[in-house]
Design an enzyme around this catalytic site. Structure first.
Site, PDB file in Angstrom:
ATOM      1  N   LYS A 236      -9.854   2.552  -2.023  1.00 17.99           N
ATOM      2  CA  LYS A 236     -10.055   1.882  -0.741  1.00 17.99           C
ATOM      3  C   LYS A 236     -11.405   2.230  -0.142  1.00 17.99           C
ATOM      4  O   LYS A 236     -11.750   3.404   0.028  1.00 17.99           O
ATOM      5  CB  LYS A 236      -8.924   2.292   0.206  1.00 17.99           C
ATOM      6  CG  LYS A 236      -8.929   1.580   1.550  1.00 17.99           C
ATOM      7  CD  LYS A 236      -7.735   2.059   2.377  1.00 17.99           C
ATOM      8  CE  LYS A 236      -7.654   1.385   3.726  1.00 17.99           C
ATOM      9  NZ  LYS A 236      -6.488   1.880   4.507  1.00 17.99           N
TER      10      LYS A 236
ATOM     11  N   CYS B 227      -5.529  -2.979   2.694  1.00 17.98           N
ATOM     12  CA  CYS B 227      -5.236  -2.914   4.126  1.00 17.98           C
ATOM     13  C   CYS B 227      -6.464  -3.112   5.019  1.00 17.98           C
ATOM     14  O   CYS B 227      -6.924  -4.222   5.224  1.00 17.98           O
ATOM     15  CB  CYS B 227      -4.521  -1.597   4.424  1.00 17.98           C
ATOM     16  SG  CYS B 227      -3.529  -1.626   5.953  1.00 17.98           S
TER      17      CYS B 227
ATOM     18  N   GLU C 294       0.837  -1.198   0.000  1.00 20.25           N
ATOM     19  CA  GLU C 294       0.000   0.000   0.000  1.00 20.25           C
ATOM     20  C   GLU C 294       0.880   1.260   0.000  1.00 20.25           C
ATOM     21  O   GLU C 294       1.909   1.299   0.661  1.00 20.25           O
ATOM     22  CB  GLU C 294      -0.878  -0.017   1.261  1.00 20.25           C
ATOM     23  CG  GLU C 294      -1.787   1.175   1.438  1.00 20.25           C
ATOM     24  CD  GLU C 294      -2.533   1.133   2.762  1.00 20.25           C
ATOM     25  OE1 GLU C 294      -3.566   1.804   2.864  1.00 20.25           O
ATOM     26  OE2 GLU C 294      -2.070   0.433   3.701  1.00 20.25           O
TER      27      GLU C 294
END
Length: 256
Positions: free
Chosen positions: A108, A142, A39
């Site tokens: 995300k 994540c 990331e």
């Protein structure tokens, strides 16, 4: 499909140096059809006020397109990118780039409020599955790892790609949840985490390729740069699904 998942030490707020370093890491890595990067691999986890993010056109994306062409392979990794139409706001954008320069992107969905990500970044609202080499990949970043409903396999993917800056203090959760997502979705999981440190956290890695039984097929060395190199075997996956069709018994649901 052979995959190589890189475990990188990211220099804080220094995209040029990070890209040069990745050139070296990739030159030493095994040859693969897909390379997965952590990331925010150009800047580090840039949620703090004043932390460096990229602006469009993204130098990181341009590098990914060039490198994918050089390697004849796909690359996946996320970039902290400022939104031109909303000054001061950013997206944590995971790019999946093919050798011909075409790419797909996923913003995300679950922003890490504990780390201040929601104050600077805007959440995505679109679930993205990409196909490469006959394998269908669900893209995730994540903190998404903690939200199984968003990630639930609807028989629309074969593997999940997770790119992360997941700190050492919560490493047990990372290791456990990667395997949980593989087991419950009967899929492969590719987890790319970083090592090193930034102004907020220490990172110990845990980069791994996980099989559909939850088994570790490949892992990077702990607390140092390296890679996890292994194979996604679609025939093995199909045989497992035929033998144990657990997804056919799953509950229906609707995301809102």
């Amino acid at each position: 499909m052979n995959v190589c998942i890189l475990q990188q030490d990211i220099l804080w707020g220094d995209p040029e140096s990070n890209l040069q370093h990745l050139d070296t890491l990739l030159s030493l890595a095994p040859r693969a059809e897909l390379y997965v990067l952590p990331e925010m691999f150009t800047t580090g986890f840039a949620t703090l006020d004043g932390a460096t993010v990229e602006t469009e056109p993204s130098a990181g994306l341009a590098w990914m397109r060039r490198k994918a062409a050089e390697l004849g392979a796909a690359l996946a990794g996320s970039i902290a990118l400022e939104i031109p139409a909303d000054a001061g706001k950013c997206v944590n954008r995971l790019f999946f780039v093919r050798p011909d320069g075409t790419y797909e992107q996923y913003d995300k969905r679950h922003l890490f409020g504990y780390g201040g990500e929601g104050e600077r970044f805007v959440a995505g609202d679109r679930r993205v599955v990409v196909e490469w080499g006959g394998v269908r990949f669900l893209l995730a970043v994540c903190y998404d790892l903690r939200f199984p409903v968003w990630l639930r396999n609807r028989d629309d993917y074969d593997a999940i790609i997770f790119v992360a800056n997941w700190p050492d203090v919560r490493r047990f959760a990372w290791d456990t949840l990667l395997r949980a997502r593989a087991i419950e979705n009967t899929c492969y999981v590719l987890g790319a985490n970083r090592v090193g440190s930034d102004p907020a956290c220490e990172y110990s890695g845990g980069t791994a390729l996980i099989g559909p039984y939850g088994e570790t097929l490949a892992a990077a060395p702990d607390r140092q740069e390296g890679c996890a190199f292994g194979e996604i075997d679609l025939q093995h996956l199909a045989e497992y699904h035929a033998k144990f069709p657990v997804l056919e018994d799953a509950d229906g649901f609707e995301l809102k």
